[in-house]
Write an enzyme that holds these catalytic residues in place. Structure first.
Site, PDB file in Angstrom:
ATOM      1  N   ARG A  37      -8.494  22.404  -2.992  1.00 40.12           N
ATOM      2  CA  ARG A  37      -9.434  21.001  -2.316  1.00 40.12           C
ATOM      3  C   ARG A  37      -8.236  19.756  -2.585  1.00 40.12           C
ATOM      4  O   ARG A  37      -8.780  19.269  -1.285  1.00 40.12           O
ATOM      5  CB  ARG A  37     -10.767  20.943  -3.435  1.00 40.12           C
ATOM      6  N   LYS A 198     -25.920  39.393  -5.955  1.00 40.48           N
ATOM      7  CA  LYS A 198     -27.249  39.307  -5.814  1.00 40.48           C
ATOM      8  C   LYS A 198     -27.715  39.068  -4.303  1.00 40.48           C
ATOM      9  O   LYS A 198     -27.406  37.940  -3.640  1.00 40.48           O
ATOM     10  CB  LYS A 198     -27.978  37.987  -6.583  1.00 40.48           C
ATOM     11  N   GLY A 348     -17.025  30.919  -2.914  1.00 41.68           N
ATOM     12  CA  GLY A 348     -16.205  31.020  -3.732  1.00 41.68           C
ATOM     13  C   GLY A 348     -14.843  32.000  -4.118  1.00 41.68           C
ATOM     14  O   GLY A 348     -13.862  31.890  -4.345  1.00 41.68           O
ATOM     15  N   GLY A 371     -21.360  27.094  -1.409  1.00 37.12           N
ATOM     16  CA  GLY A 371     -22.819  26.501  -1.139  1.00 37.12           C
ATOM     17  C   GLY A 371     -23.341  26.350  -0.477  1.00 37.12           C
ATOM     18  O   GLY A 371     -24.397  26.664   0.091  1.00 37.12           O
TER      19      GLY A 371
HETATM   20  P1  ADP Z   1     -18.918  34.104  -3.717  1.00 42.95           P
HETATM   21  O1  ADP Z   1     -18.777  33.613  -4.844  1.00 42.95           O
HETATM   22  O2  ADP Z   1     -17.925  34.850  -2.337  1.00 42.95           O
HETATM   23  O3  ADP Z   1     -20.165  33.556  -3.173  1.00 42.95           O
HETATM   24  P2  ADP Z   1     -20.727  36.048  -4.859  1.00 42.95           P
HETATM   25  O4  ADP Z   1     -21.015  34.942  -6.305  1.00 42.95           O
HETATM   26  O5  ADP Z   1     -22.259  35.981  -4.090  1.00 42.95           O
HETATM   27  O6  ADP Z   1     -19.609  35.625  -4.447  1.00 42.95           O
HETATM   28  O7  ADP Z   1     -20.912  37.475  -5.185  1.00 42.95           O
HETATM   29  C1  ADP Z   1     -19.064  37.693  -6.102  1.00 42.95           C
HETATM   30  C2  ADP Z   1     -19.629  38.373  -7.102  1.00 42.95           C
HETATM   31  O8  ADP Z   1     -20.739  39.550  -6.723  1.00 42.95           O
HETATM   32  C3  ADP Z   1     -18.069  39.193  -8.170  1.00 42.95           C
HETATM   33  O9  ADP Z   1     -18.139  38.223  -8.776  1.00 42.95           O
HETATM   34  C4  ADP Z   1     -18.955  40.662  -8.155  1.00 42.95           C
HETATM   35  O10 ADP Z   1     -17.872  40.980  -9.285  1.00 42.95           O
HETATM   36  C5  ADP Z   1     -20.258  40.911  -8.017  1.00 42.95           C
HETATM   37  N1  ADP Z   1     -20.339  42.076  -7.566  1.00 42.95           N
HETATM   38  C6  ADP Z   1     -19.815  42.228  -5.874  1.00 42.95           C
HETATM   39  N2  ADP Z   1     -20.518  43.429  -6.209  1.00 42.95           N
HETATM   40  C7  ADP Z   1     -20.884  43.814  -7.265  1.00 42.95           C
HETATM   41  C8  ADP Z   1     -21.460  45.524  -8.038  1.00 42.95           C
HETATM   42  N3  ADP Z   1     -21.373  45.632  -6.865  1.00 42.95           N
HETATM   43  N4  ADP Z   1     -22.767  45.882  -8.936  1.00 42.95           N
HETATM   44  C9  ADP Z   1     -22.104  44.088  -9.222  1.00 42.95           C
HETATM   45  N5  ADP Z   1     -20.999  43.058  -9.476  1.00 42.95           N
HETATM   46  C10 ADP Z   1     -20.996  42.344  -8.189  1.00 42.95           C
HETATM   47 MG    MG Z   2     -19.895  33.272  -6.255  1.00 40.82          MG
END
Ligand code: ADP
Ligand code: MG
Length: 391
Positions: A37, A198, A348, A371
């Site tokens: 960053r 989620k 992230g 976000g």
């Molecule tokens: P980002 O930070 O890239 O936006 P998110 O925070 O939405 O992504 O999601 C990432 C998280 O989702 C990771 O910590 C990962 O462990 C979790 N994740 C992905 N697939 C699964 C799954 N099938 N079951 C539980 N957790 C999951």
């Molecule tokens: Mg995340």
């Protein structure tokens, strides 16, 4: 393209330029653990220095909740920034107040001062008018280069913009250009890949993207709720029961555009060392849980990605933190790295996964904002962007 004015559009020579940057970096034992960053803000800082501005940088770090927390001082950031700029960056004792004003008065053209952690003051997150005025009084021009915080209407990201001529920095401009161009006038086929934990975090994104994309590939934990909504048994998998009706509605609306996993990697427990196997989505054992997409799914996704001209990706395909369940995410990274399409990655964990394998340079753009990029994908206007001057 972004229609906001940028630092190229204002005269900054000799002026006190107040720059909101996102230096909310991970620390490890008092040192900057990842300076991505900080590096991302360098073009703006260097440009302002070269133009002879008096550069006043401000950022938050962590979540001190309005109180001074020693371990969240920005001193390690000032050190790293000094190294990167190859010149000393002074660190102010605070972000407002008499001592800070004196330090600002002493700045010569081309000098750089880093203010203290903004979130040591409750007025920052509250966007308190008095705190806003005190911050704004330090500068003559305001620059927002903190894309990662632009979805928050805080004093330094939104309030101050109403007091000073307010323009975007280069990082902000770049982020907005890539993300908004992909959404407003994408080259087709336009494919989006969504994953992550989620579905409730990403319902708005699915909703907005369905009207724009040619295909929407869904993996990660959020796929489970869709699979369950289709009537599959998903065992112990992460599912958001309350989102089932919405998932059904989206499935109906999306028709063939929405592509879900056909096979998955399941685990007998949520653990890096868990036993695992690949099964079809019809055969998830009752006591097991889905932690990644399977190879057949990767093949199906590959066919969509192979033709794509624009790809937007947010959210890992599985629990990529566990090497055993990182294969789906790795496969997507490799496909995008080899693709000729415009590839835009946000989120992230997703960005971290790309970085870990050293393929950031192979993507068209990896967003520095989790976000904030999600909110853009939802079609929202970010408050920190809305407050900047229009062209
Ligand atoms: P980002 O930070 O890239 O936006 P998110 O925070 O939405 O992504 O999601 C990432 C998280 O989702 C990771 O910590 C990962 O462990 C979790 N994740 C992905 N697939 C699964 C799954 N099938 N079951 C539980 N957790 C999951
Ligand atoms: Mg995340």
């Amino acid at each position: 393209m972004s229609d906001r004015r940028t630092i190229r559009d204002v005269d900054v020579k000799g002026k006190r330029v107040l720059v909101r940057v996102d230096f909310n970096v991970p620390l490890d034992r008092g040192k900057v653990a990842d300076d991505t960053r900080i590096r991302a803000a360098l073009p703006t800082i260097q440009y302002l220095m070269e133009q002879g501005a008096r550069v006043i940088l401000m950022s938050h770090l962590g979540r001190p909740k309005g109180k001074v927390q020693k371990e969240l001082r920005l001193t390690p950031v000032a050190e790293r920034l000094s190294g990167l700029l190859e010149r000393s960056v002074a660190m102010a004792v605070d972000c407002v107040g008499a001592e800070v004003e004196t330090a600002v008065d002493r700045l010569r053209p081309g000098d750089v001062l880093l203010l203290g952690n903004l979130r040591f003051h409750p007025g920052e997150e509250a966007n308190d008018p008095e705190f806003v005025s005190r911050l704004a009084s330090l500068g003559e021009v305001y620059v927002n280069d903190a894309f990662g915080t632009a979805h928050r209407a805080h004093a330094s990201t939104e309030g101050v913009a109403h007091h000073l001529p307010a323009v975007a920095g280069f990082l902000m401009e770049k982020e907005l250009n890539f993300l908004s161009k992909a959404l407003e006038s994408p080259e087709h086929p336009f494919v989006a890949i969504l994953g992550g934990a989620k579905i409730s975090d990403k319902i708005g994104v699915v909703d907005n993207l369905l009207g724009k994309v040619d295909a929407l590939l869904i993996g990660g934990g959020m796929a489970n709720t869709f699979l369950k909504a289709q009537g599959h048994q998903v065992g112990q998998s992460l599912v958001e029961e309350e989102s089932l009706p919405l998932a059904r509605e989206l499935l109906d609306r999306a028709g063939r555009k929405l592509i879900l996993p056909m096979d998955v990697a399941v685990a007998d427990r949520f653990d890096a060392e868990a036993q695992s196997k690949i099964v079809s989505v019809e055969e998830v054992p009752a006591e097991w849980r889905i932690l990644d997409i399977g190879p057949v799914t990767v093949e199906h996704f590959a066919q969509e990605l192979y033709m794509a001209k624009t790809v937007v990706w947010n959210g890992t395909m599985g629990v990529a933190e566990f090497p055993r369940f990182a294969a789906g995410t790795q496969a997507i990274i490799e496909m995008l790295a080899e693709s000729q399409a415009t590839t835009i990655v946000g989120g992230g964990e997703t960005a971290a996964a790309v970085q870990q394998v050293g393929l950031v340079e192979k993507m068209t753009h990896v967003s520095t904002g989790g976000g904030a990029s999600l909110e853009l994908l939802e079609g929202k206007v970010l408050p920190g962007v809305a407050a900047l001057a229009d062209r």
